[in-house]
Design a protein around this motif. Structure first.
Motif: not given
Lengths: 301, 311, 561
Positions: B225-231
Motif C-alpha cells: 500500500i506504499k504508493p497509496t500512502i505516498i500519494i
C-alpha cells in the motif's frame, strides 16, 4: 527438519494467539469508542426534547418519544428534497465515477507523452479556488444556476478521487495492456474491458465517496437553487430545520426572534439518524467489491 | 505492485502523437473542462488586489495593489493564526494517517469475515455526524463533570478534575483526537481497498517460506500500500493549511483563542463579517501559494526517493 | 444478469427524474417576478436571519391570501452569515421581492438593491400610521430616502410588556424565599445573599450540588460577562458604550471604576468557589443544560436567551415547586444609584427593516400587501390565529386560551401547517386595534398570569409586583439616540472606529476570563488595561459620538417643524 517445522508452528501458534487476542480487544475497544457518539445520537433522537435539555443522557433514552422524527418528517418539502437527492446521487455518482476513471486511465498510461503535465494541471486545481462569488458568477453565466445540472456537471471531475484511482491503476501490470495492444485493442477498449474490471475495489471506494458527497450536499442547493423549491435537496431541507444561532449578529431583534426558532438537540439528532440510515444500507452493496486479491488468473511473469 | 517493464522515455514526435491520438483527444476535453470550471474562476483573484464591493463588481472596485496582503502580514493576529493552522494541520495529518493505516492493517488481519464487515461499517459511522454533535459530546466528556475527569480522578491520576478546555496546551491535541475519532474509519477505506489489491499469492508464498504475521505485514502489506500512502500523504500535505474551521470554532473559547483560531476563522471575523471580501480572497491566495509550494517540494522529494509521485 | 437489469432500470429512472427536474427550471418561481395564481398574487421574500419555513399549504396563510389577495413565500438564513448570503445575492444581481438584510442591510443599500419607499408611503394609511413623523425622519438614509420599514417594537396605544425581555441579574425564587424576600439593590448584597444561601443549602433536594453563580461567555453571548458595568452605573442598554444622560457624551464602560469593582468582585467570588469554574469554557448548550437542572442560583443574562428552553424543562421536571424559576433584581453598584435595566416604550431600530428590492415587478402590490397585513383582522390572524381554533372569546370580548390550545400552538408540525405569523413583516405589538385585547397572546394580562408558575406568583406578590417588569421598575427612553447599539452594529473594519471595536471585542474575550481567574487581581487588571489601550478604544468612541449628536439633531429638527 520435521522437528524444526513443528517447533516453528508451535511458536508461531502462541504468538499468533496473543496477537489475535490483542487485536480482538483493540477492535472491541475501537468499536465502543467509535460507536458511542453514534449511539448517543440515536438515544437523543428517541428522547423527548425538553427532557434532553437536562443532559445526562448516555446509553438509553430517559423519556422515550417518536416526536422528534415526526417533527423532522412533517415537512412537505422533504419529499421533493429526497427525490432530487436520490436523482443526483445516482446520476452524479455514475457520471463522476466514469469521468474520474477515464481521466485516471489516461494519466496512468506510462507511454502518454503529456501525463506529467496533465497530472500537474489537475493536482493544482485541488489547492486553488476562485472564491464563492466568482464561481457563482461563472455558473450563472453558464446557465447552471436554477437548474438540476449544477449538481452534476461542475463536480464531475475531482482531482483527489482521480488520483486515488490513478494510483490503483498504476499498480496493474503493464503486461495486460501490452498483450491487449498486440491483439489490436484501442485505448477505450482497454479501459472498459481490461483495466476497469480489475478496479472494482477502488471504483467502489470512489463511488462511495461521490455518493456520500451528493447525499450530504446542501450548500450548492442553497447557493444556486435557493429560489426554486423544486430543486431542493434532502439535506438542505433538513438544514433549514436545524437552524442554530451560531453567528454573532449585531441586531438584538434578530437574536430575540431567532432564539425562539432554535431547534432542540434531540430534533437535530433525529435528522442526523435519518440521513445516515440510507448510507448505512448502501454499504452492503458495495462490500462485495472489496474482494481480496486481484483475480487476474495466470498473468504472472 | 511494482511495474514489470522499464519505463521507456517517449519522444514527442509526430509518430508518437498519431499513436496516442485517442488519449490526446480525450485529454483535450478534460483540459477544456478543467479550464472552465477550475481555472476561469481564478480571475476572481483580482478581488484580492482591490477594495471589492459587490455593487461595483470586479472592474470598478478601487484598485489597491498589495494593500490587503500588507494588512494581513502586518497583523500579529494573522501570523499567529498561520502558526495555529500549520501546527494543527501537521498534527492532524500525521495522527489521522497513522491511525487510519494502523486500523486498516489490523482490520485486515481479522479472520472472521462477518466480524470484519461489522467493525468496518461501525468504524465509518462517525464520519456522518456533524461536527456540532461530535464537539458537543467531546465537550461534555472533557468537562469538569465529564467521564474523562471521572476516570482520571478515580484512578488517582489526578487530584481533582481538570478543565481541559481552559488550557491552551491541550487544545491542539484535543482537536487531533476529535479528528481521529471521527475520521479514522472513513480514512481507512482507501487503505483497505488498496490492501485488497495485493496478490494473495504473495501471502501464500511468504507463509510457506515461514514468514510470521509481522513479517508479512512488514514485507508485503506495507510495501503493497506504499504508493497509496505516498500519494495520500502528498495530497494531504498540500491541504495542511486547510486544517479547518468548524472544529476549532466550536471547541474554542476566549481562554484558548490564541491557539485555537485558524486562518478560516480569522477570515470570517475580519473578512466576510465586515463585508471585506478582498481580505478573504487575499488569504485564500496565500493559502493556495503555500499549498502549491508544499506540493512541488514534496513531489520532488518523492521523486528523488524513487517513490510514487503526483506528477 | 438480473442485477444488471435492475441497475439499468435505476439509472434510467434517475435520469428521467433528473431531466424532469431540470425541465422544471423553466416553470420555477424565480425571485424576479411576482406571479398571479388564481387571482392571488405571489411574492418571494428572504430574511437574513434564522427562522422556520411554513408549509406551502399553510391554512392561515391561505386565509390571509383571501383577505389580502396576496401571499409570500418566505425563506430564511441557513448555514451562512447574513453578510455572506446578502453578498452572494448582490453579486448575482437577482433578489427576491421582499428582503430583510439584517446585518447585511448596509451592503444592500450600497449596492442600490432597494427601492426608495418614501414617495409611496402616503398612499398606504396603515403603513403611514405605523410610525410618527419623527420616526419616519429618523429612517431617512444619507441620500434622503427611506429604504426599509423596521418591523418590531412598535406598540399600538400602549406598552403591554409583562416580561422583562432584556438583561438583568437573575436569581431563583427559592433563594429570595429562604431569606424572606429581602430588598436587594446592590451588587454586594446580591453576592452576599447567594453566598449565605449556598452555605445553608449547598445541594438541591435530590443531593446534587448547587452552582451558585455561572457566567456564559460563549462567542457573541459574552455580554453576560462584559457589559454589566454599563448597567451597574445605572445607564440604560445602549449596549456597547455609555451615553451620559446629561452631557450626551459617549463614555467607555470598560475602564470605569465600577468596571474594576465588578470584576474584582467576580474575582473574589471565583476564589471562594461561588463562580462556576467552567464559566469560561462552557458552550451555550452546556449552559442551558445547567440552568435546566435548576442548580444555578443566579446569573446575568438576557431573558430571551434562556427562558424558552429552561422554563419548559423546569416545569417538566417539577422543579417549579422547588422554586427554581428566575426573577430579575434591580441591581446597581451602590445604594442610591437608580437602575435603568428596563426601558419601556418603543425604540426604533433604524439599522434594519423590511425592504422591497429592485427585482420586484409590482411595488404597489407589494406595499398594499404590507399595508393589509397591518389591519386589525390580519394582525389577529397573524398573532393569535383562527377564532375558536387557536383562541376563544369570552363574553367581554377578551381572548383567552385553554391549556390544550397552548399545547397545540407550540407543536412544530402545527405551526408549519396552520400558523402563519409573517413574523418579519411589520407588525403591531402592544394593544390590539380592537381596544380590548393585546396584540399578542404573550402580552394578554390574563394569559400571562395564568401561565405563571406558582413560585413566581408568590415571589412577585411578596414584592408587591404583578409583572416581572415591576421587579426592576420602568424607565422611559433616555433620548433620541437610544439604543446606540443599532449604530455600532453597522460599524465595520472599513473605519478606524470599527477596527478598534472588533479588536476590543477580541481582546476582552481573551482577557476578561483571565482577570476573573487571576490569582493576583491587581496585576491581572493592569495587564488587561495596558493590552486594552493598544486597541485604540478612543477611535471607537470618536466614531460613535457624531452619530449620537446626529440623531439628537434630527429629533430636534423634526420637533421644530
Amino acid at each position: 527438519m520435521i522437528n524444526h517445522r513443528m517447533l516453528h508452528r508451535r511458536k508461531s501458534s502462541l504468538g499468533n494467539k496473543v496477537f489475535v487476542f490483542l487485536n480482538t480487544i483493540f477492535m472491541v475497544l475501537f468499536v465502543i469508542i467509535t460507536l458511542y457518539p453514534v449511539w448517543n445520537t440515536l438515544v437523543l433522537a428517541f428522547n423527548d426534547g425538553t427532557d434532553a435539555l437536562r443532559g445526562g443522557l448516555y446509553l438509553w433514552p430517559r423519556k422515550w418519544t417518536l416526536q422528534n422524527y415526526i417533527t423532522v418528517l412533517h415537512k412537505k418539502n422533504l419529499l421533493v428534497g429526497a427525490y432530487i437527492t436520490v436523482a443526483r446521487t445516482v446520476i452524479g455518482t455514475l457520471t463522476a465515477l466514469a469521468a474520474n476513471a477515464l481521466l485516471a486511465y489516461i494519466v496512468s498510461r506510462k507511454r502518454f507523452i503529456f501525463k506529467r503535465q496533465l497530472s500537474l494541471f489537475w493536482v493544482i486545481t485541488m489547492y486553488v479556488n476562485g472564491g464563492m462569488i466568482p464561481v457563482f458568477l461563472l455558473y450563472k453565466g453558464l446557465g447552471l444556476t436554477n437548474s438540476f445540472l449544477v449538481y452534476i456537471i461542475p463536480g464531475m471531475v475531482g482531482a483527489f478521487n482521480m488520483m486515488v484511482i490513478r494510483t490503483y491503476m498504476v499498480g496493474i501490470p503493464d503486461s495486460l495492456e501490452e498483450s491487449a495492444q498486440l491483439d489490436g485493442a484501442g485505448d477505450l477498449v482497454i479501459f472498459t474491458k481490461i483495466i476497469s474490471p480489475l478496479c472494482k475495489p477502488v471504483y467502489a471506494t470512489i463511488a462511495l465517496f461521490c455518493a456520500v458527497g451528493h447525499w450530504n450536499s446542501w450548500f450548492d442547493a442553497m447557493l444556486y437553487n435557493r429560489m426554486n423549491s423544486n430543486l431542493t435537496t434532502l439535506q438542505y431541507e433538513l438544514m433549514k430545520l436545524l437552524s442554530s444561532v451560531s453567528n454573532q449578529s449585531n441586531s438584538v431583534e434578530s437574536m430575540k426572534n431567532a432564539v425562539a426558532a432554535v431547534t432542540p438537540t434531540s430534533v437535530r439528532s433525529a435528522a442526523t439518524i435519518l440521513t445516515m440510515l440510507p448510507i448505512v444500507c448502501l454499504y452492503p452493496f458495495l462490500q462485495r467489491y472489496f474482494v481480496t486479491g486481484l483475480t487476474i488468473g495466470g498473468v504472472k511473469g | 505492485m511494482a511495474s514489470i517493464g522499464k519505463v521507456k522515455k517517449e519522444r514527442i514526435n509526430w509518430k508518437e502523437i498519431k499513436k496516442q491520438k485517442v488519449l490526446l483527444l480525450l485529454s483535450a476535453g478534460y483540459v477544456i473542462y478543467g479550464f472552465i470550471f477550475c481555472y476561469l474562476p481564478l480571475a476572481g483573484w483580482l478581488m484580492a488586489f482591490e477594495n471589492y464591493k459587490p455593487k461595483a463588481g470586479f472592474f470598478h472596485s478601487e484598485f489597491i495593489g498589495l494593500g490587503k496582503f500588507r494588512q494581513l502580514f502586518l497583523d500579529d493576529g494573522f501570523i499567529r493564526v498561520i502558526r495555529n493552522t500549520l501546527a494543527m494541520g501537521v498534527i492532524n495529518l500525521v495522527t489521522t494517517m497513522v491511525a487510519a493505516i494502523v486500523f486498516a492493517i489490523l482490520l485486515n488481519e481479522v479472520k472472521s469475515q462477518g466480524g470484519k464487515k461489522v467493525v468496518q461499517t461501525i468504524s465509518y459511522l462517525p464520519h456522518f455526524l456533524s461536527w456540532i454533535i461530535v464537539t458537543g459530546i467531546l465537550h461534555d466528556a472533557l468537562s469538569g463533570t465529564g467521564i474523562v475527569n471521572d476516570l482520571l480522578v478515580r484512578f488517582h491520576l489526578l487530584m481533582e478534575p481538570l478543565n481541559f478546555f481552559a488550557y491552551p496546551k491541550y487544545f491542539w491535541w484535543i482537536v487531533a483526537f476529535a479528528n481521529v475519532w471521527k475520521e479514522t474509519g472513513w480514512n481507512a477505506i482507501i487503505y483497505l481497498a488498496s490492501i485488497t489489491a495485493i496478490d494473495t499469492a504473495l501471502y501464500e508464498a511468504a507463509a510457506i517460506d515461514g514468514a510470521g504475521r509481522w513479517a508479512r505485514i512488514k514485507y508485503i502489506t506495507l510495501p503493497g500500500i506504499k504508493p497509496t500512502i505516498i500519494i495520500l500523504l502528498l495530497m494531504n500535505a498540500g491541504n495542511v493549511l486547510n486544517a479547518g474551521f468548524e472544529v476549532q470554532y466550536l471547541l474554542g473559547n476566549g481562554l484558548v483563542q490564541s491557539v485555537s483560531q485558524t486562518i478560516d476563522i480569522y477570515v470570517l471575523k475580519w473578512g466576510i463579517s465586515q463585508g471585506d471580501y478582498s481580505l478573504g480572497t487575499a488569504a485564500g491566495i496565500f493559502k493556495s501559494v503555500v499549498s502549491i509550494t508544499i506540493i512541488l517540494i514534496a513531489n520532488e522529494m518523492a521523486k528523488r526517493a524513487g517513490e510514487e509521485r503526483l506528477f | 444478469m438480473r442485477r444488471k437489469q435492475i441497475t439499468a432500470l435505476l439509472v434510467t429512472g434517475a435520469m428521467v427524474l433528473g431531466t424532469i427536474s431540470g425541465c422544471s427550471k423553466g416553470t420555477a418561481a424565480t425571485g424576479a417576478s411576482s406571479k398571479e395564481d388564481g387571482g392571488i398574487k405571489e411574492f418571494t421574500a428572504f430574511f437574513a436571519v434564522p427562522g422556520d419555513e411554513i408549509n406551502d399549504d399553510n391554512e392561515i396563510q391561505q386565509h390571509l391570501a383571501e383577505l389580502t389577495g396576496a401571499k409570500v413565500k418566505e425563506t430564511w438564513l441557513t448555514g451562512q452569515t447574513a453578510e455572506e448570503a446578502v453578498g452572494t445575492l448582490i453579486a448575482g444581481g437577482e433578489y427576491p421581492d421582499f428582503i430583510c438584510g439584517s446585518d447585511g442591510t448596509s451592503q444592500l443599500y450600497d449596492a442600490g438593491a432597494l427601492v426608495a419607499l418614501d414617495d409611496y408611503i402616503d398612499d398606504y394609511p396603515n403603513i403611514k400610521n405605523f410610525f410618527t413623523k419623527l420616526e419616519w425622519e429618523q429612517l431617512r438614509q444619507a441620500d434622503g430616502h427611506i429604504y426599509w420599514i423596521p418591523q418590531f417594537n412598535n406598540s399600538y396605544e400602549k406598552d403591554m410588556q409583562t416580561t422583562h425581555n432584556d438583561e438583568a441579574f437573575w436569581i431563583q425564587t427559592r433563594v429570595l424565599k429562604w431569606a424572606g424576600y429581602p430588598k436587594i439593590t446592590t451588587m454586594d448584597e446580591y453576592f452576599d445573599l447567594i453566598e449565605r444561601y449556598q452555605e445553608a443549602n449547598p445541594t438541591m433536594e435530590d443531593g446534587t450540588k448547587n452552582i451558585p453563580y455561572t457566567i456564559l461567555c460563549d462567542d457573541w453571548r459574552y455580554f453576560c460577562l462584559e457589559n454589566a458595568p454599563l448597567f451597574l452605573d445605572g445607564y440604560p442598554n445602549d449596549g456597547s458604550c455609555i451615553v451620559d444622560l446629561d452631557t450626551k457624551k459617549v463614555k467607555d464602560y470598560n475602564t470605569t471604576p465600577t468596571a474594576k469593582r465588578y470584576f474584582q468582585k467576580l474575582n473574589e467570588e471565583f476564589k471562594k468557589g461561588i463562580v462556576d469554574p467552567e464559566s469560561f469554557t462552557q458552550i451555550y448548550d452546556e449552559y442551558i443544560t445547567k440552568l435546566s437542572t435548576g442548580r444555578v442560583l443566579g446569573m446575568i443574562d438576557q431573558w430571551w436567551d434562556f427562558y424558552v428552553h429552561v422554563n419548559d424543562a423546569l416545569k417538566q421536571q417539577g422543579l417549579e415547586d422547588q422554586g427554581c424559576n428566575y426573577v430579575p433584581l434591580p441591581i446597581t453598584i451602590d445604594k442610591g444609584v437608580k437602575n435603568r435595566w428596563h426601558t419601556s416604550g418603543d425604540t426604533l431600530n433604524v439599522g434594519s427593516g423590511l425592504s422591497i428590492t429592485v427585482s420586484c415587478k409590482d411595488v404597489r402590490g407589494a406595499l398594499k400587501f404590507v399595508d393589509d397585513l397591518l389591519s386589525e383582522e390580519a394582525i389577529t390572524l397573524r398573532n393569535w390565529g383562527e377564532k375558536d381554533v387557536d383562541y376563544l372569546v369570552d363574553q367581554d370580548g377578551l381572548f383567552y386560551r385553554t391549556p390544550e390550545i397552548r399545547m397545540k400552538v407550540s407543536n412544530t408540525a402545527y405551526k408549519a401547517s396552520h400558523l402563519c405569523p409573517y413574523s418579519y413583516f411589520p407588525v403591531w405589538t402592544g394593544m390590539s386595534q380592537d381596544g380590548i385585547n393585546a396584540a399578542k397572546p404573550e402580552l394578554q394580562p390574563n394569559e400571562f398570569l395564568d401561565s405563571l408558575p406558582t413560585n413566581v406568583q408568590e415571589c412577585l406578590e411578596a414584592y408587591g409586583c404583578k409583572t416581572y417588569v415591576e421587579m426592576v421598575g420602568e424607565n422611559e427612553i433616555p433620548g433620541p439616540w437610544y439604543p446606540i447599539y443599532t449604530f455600532v452594529g453597522t460599524m465595520t473594519t472599513a473605519t478606524p472606529g470599527g477596527t478598534a471595536w472588533i479588536k476590543m471585542r477580541e481582546l476582552k474575550h481573551e482577557y476578561l476570563p483571565k482577570v476573573v481567574m487571576a490569582p493576583d487581581f491587581e496585576a491581572g487588571w493592569d495587564e488587561y488595561l495596558s493590552a486594552y489601550e493598544t486597541c485604540n478604544p478612543q477611535a471607537f468612541l470618536d466614531e460613535v459620538q457624531p452619530e449620537v449628536d446626529r440623531r439628537i439633531k434630527i429629533a430636534e429638527e423634526a420637533a421644530a417643524n
